[in-house]
Design a protein around this motif. Structure first.
Motif, PDB file in Angstrom:
ATOM      1  N   GLU A 257       0.827  -1.209   0.000  1.00 64.08           N
ATOM      2  CA  GLU A 257       0.000   0.000   0.000  1.00 64.08           C
ATOM      3  C   GLU A 257       0.859   1.256   0.000  1.00 64.08           C
ATOM      4  O   GLU A 257       0.537   2.250  -0.667  1.00 64.08           O
ATOM      5  CB  GLU A 257      -0.937   0.002   1.218  1.00 64.08           C
TER       6      GLU A 257
ATOM      7  N   CYS B  10       2.107   2.092  -3.473  1.00 59.86           N
ATOM      8  CA  CYS B  10       1.062   2.731  -4.298  1.00 59.86           C
ATOM      9  C   CYS B  10       0.907   4.202  -3.927  1.00 59.86           C
ATOM     10  O   CYS B  10       0.769   5.063  -4.796  1.00 59.86           O
ATOM     11  CB  CYS B  10      -0.259   1.996  -4.126  1.00 59.86           C
ATOM     12  N   ARG B  11       0.945   4.483  -2.653  1.00 55.18           N
ATOM     13  CA  ARG B  11       0.759   5.867  -2.214  1.00 55.18           C
ATOM     14  C   ARG B  11       1.933   6.747  -2.631  1.00 55.18           C
ATOM     15  O   ARG B  11       1.742   7.897  -3.036  1.00 55.18           O
ATOM     16  CB  ARG B  11       0.605   5.924  -0.699  1.00 55.18           C
TER      17      ARG B  11
END
Length: 448
Positions: free
Chosen positions: A259, A262-263
């Motif tokens: 995650e 992706c950020r």
């Protein structure tokens, strides 16, 4: 016969529009010495009117007392020229800063600006606010902040924001970020967009800019924010974690890294202390890139003191490594632990029961000092917890005893033997707790 030289007195100044005026002022400017007293007197008694060309000559020859005298005269004019103060106050000095503070320190509400009843004309305030920031006095920060956030006319708030921009490097950093971040969400894009630009000028700007992506910004301001973030791309991260036997990575850590990648829009990799040092991945390190190495370790044990330096040396052979402190030392993480413990204490426990922080045993004076600090900042009692089967079985009985009835939090980022065997007594590991996980994600996302 040679013509007589001018006397350099106000009465000798050719009138505006005269063909002789420019040459006369040039000669006045070239005089080695100029007594400003007759010129100030002529302005004060009304026999001389200030004009831009005359002001350009006089402003260069005024010392701080004369500057303040001219500003005091200007302040009393019924129709003051908004350009005069910036021409006169060219330098920084204590007297000028004190005078500006005296004019503006009461704030827009006390001066009546919120009700449009001010005795300080808007043109005066708008001219002085940028100069107050230019003086770069820390005492000016709360004054500028009060004008910047007050319910007053936009030109005044923009003037205060310009003052903030002129002294940007001297303001208290945390307060500056908070003030500009709040202004970035303002309904007026003329204020919000420059606030984003100023945040982008700060060192480590991503830490201030990234949280704004989760705010409800004006579309034009959001677009500006995207451009500023694109101009400060995130560097790849290497997260050093404990891991489990054989170098196995717990699922919650793998999910966190995925995650986070992706950020950030940049590679994020995990390195387990229990595994062999990985080969250098080409997608992780491009030529000229900096590698951010973040130890997701909660205690200053042997791994932090001994293993991390060798890991840093390994990666330093391939890239310039920016090493961050271990996670347990981050003030915001410690504050998040305190909030998590406070939430546990609200559950069905004895009112006076002190929360427990269960941690792996540590040795040495550094560890003792750290645990003392952690207890002070979280309000918990740190309890050393060996992971042997016998000790965990004994601890399980102790925590289940009705006489104890105290909340316990495991200092384990991901699942381990402690959380596996004492799940009913201590609950899930820290990364499985939403508040702590979201805070860690936000902090890691904002790193350079």
């Amino acid at each position: 016969m040679r013509s007589a030289l001018p006397q350099w007195e106000p009465a000798q100044l050719p009138a505006c529009g005269s063909p002789d005026r420019w040459g006369w002022l040039q000669q006045l400017r070239n005089q080695p010495e100029l007594d400003p007293e007759p010129w100030l007197l002529a302005l004060e008694n009304g026999s001389l009117s200030i004009a831009p060309d005359l002001l350009a000559v006089l402003a260069e020859r005024l010392d701080p007392p004369a500057q303040l005298r001219l500003l005091s005269w200007w302040r009393q004019q019924p129709d003051p020229d908004p350009g005069l103060p910036s021409q006169v106050l060219r330098h920084r000095d204590g007297a000028s800063a004190a005078w500006l503070l005296e004019q503006l320190a009461p704030g827009p509400v006390a001066l009546g600006f919120a009700l449009s009843l001010s005795a300080l004309p808007q043109v005066v305030a708008a001219a002085l606010l940028p100069l107050l920031g230019h003086q770069r006095q820390v005492a000016a920060w709360p004054v500028l902040l009060s004008w910047m956030g007050a319910p007053i006319a936009t030109p005044l708030r923009r003037a205060a924001l310009e003052g903030v921009a002129r002294g940007l490097s001297v303001w208290p950093r945390s307060q500056l970020v908070a003030g500009l971040s709040a202004l970035a969400g303002d309904l007026d894009p003329q204020l919000a967009a420059p606030a984003v630009d100023l945040l982008a000028r700060l060192p480590g700007a991503r830490r201030a800019l990234v949280p704004l992506r989760r705010c409800g910004l004006d579309p034009r301001v959001a677009e500006r924010l995207g451009r500023r973030l694109a101009a400060t791309p995130a560097q790849p991260l290497l997260l050093v974690v404990h891991g489990r036997a054989g170098g196995q990575l717990p699922a919650e850590l793998v999910a966190l890294a995925a995650e986070l990648e992706c950020r950030r829009g940049a590679p994020v990799r995990l390195q387990a202390l229990s595994a062999a040092v990985p080969a250098v991945a080409s997608e992780l390190l491009q030529p000229g890139q900096v590698l951010g190495l973040v130890p997701l370790l909660l205690l200053p044990g042997g791994h932090v003191r001994h293993d991390l330096p060798s890991i840093v040396r390994h990666w330093s052979a391939f890239a310039r490594v920016q090493r961050w402190p271990f996670l347990g030392a981050w003030p915001r993480w410690q504050a998040a632990l305190a909030r998590e413990l406070a939430g546990l204490a609200m559950q069905d426990y004895q009112p006076a029961a002190r929360p427990l922080l269960l941690h792996h045993p540590l040795e040495g004076p550094l560890a003792a000092r750290y645990l003392t600090t952690l207890e002070r900042r979280t309000g918990a009692h740190c309890v050393a917890t060996p992971y042997s089967a016998e000790h965990l079985a004994e601890l399980k009985l102790t925590l289940a005893a009705p006489a104890l009835a105290a909340p316990a939090l495991p200092l384990a980022l991901a699942a381990n033997r402690l959380t596996d065997q004492l799940a009913e007594q201590v609950g899930p590991p820290l990364l499985q707790r939403p508040g702590l996980r979201q805070l860690l994600l936000a902090e890691l996302e904002a790193l350079p």
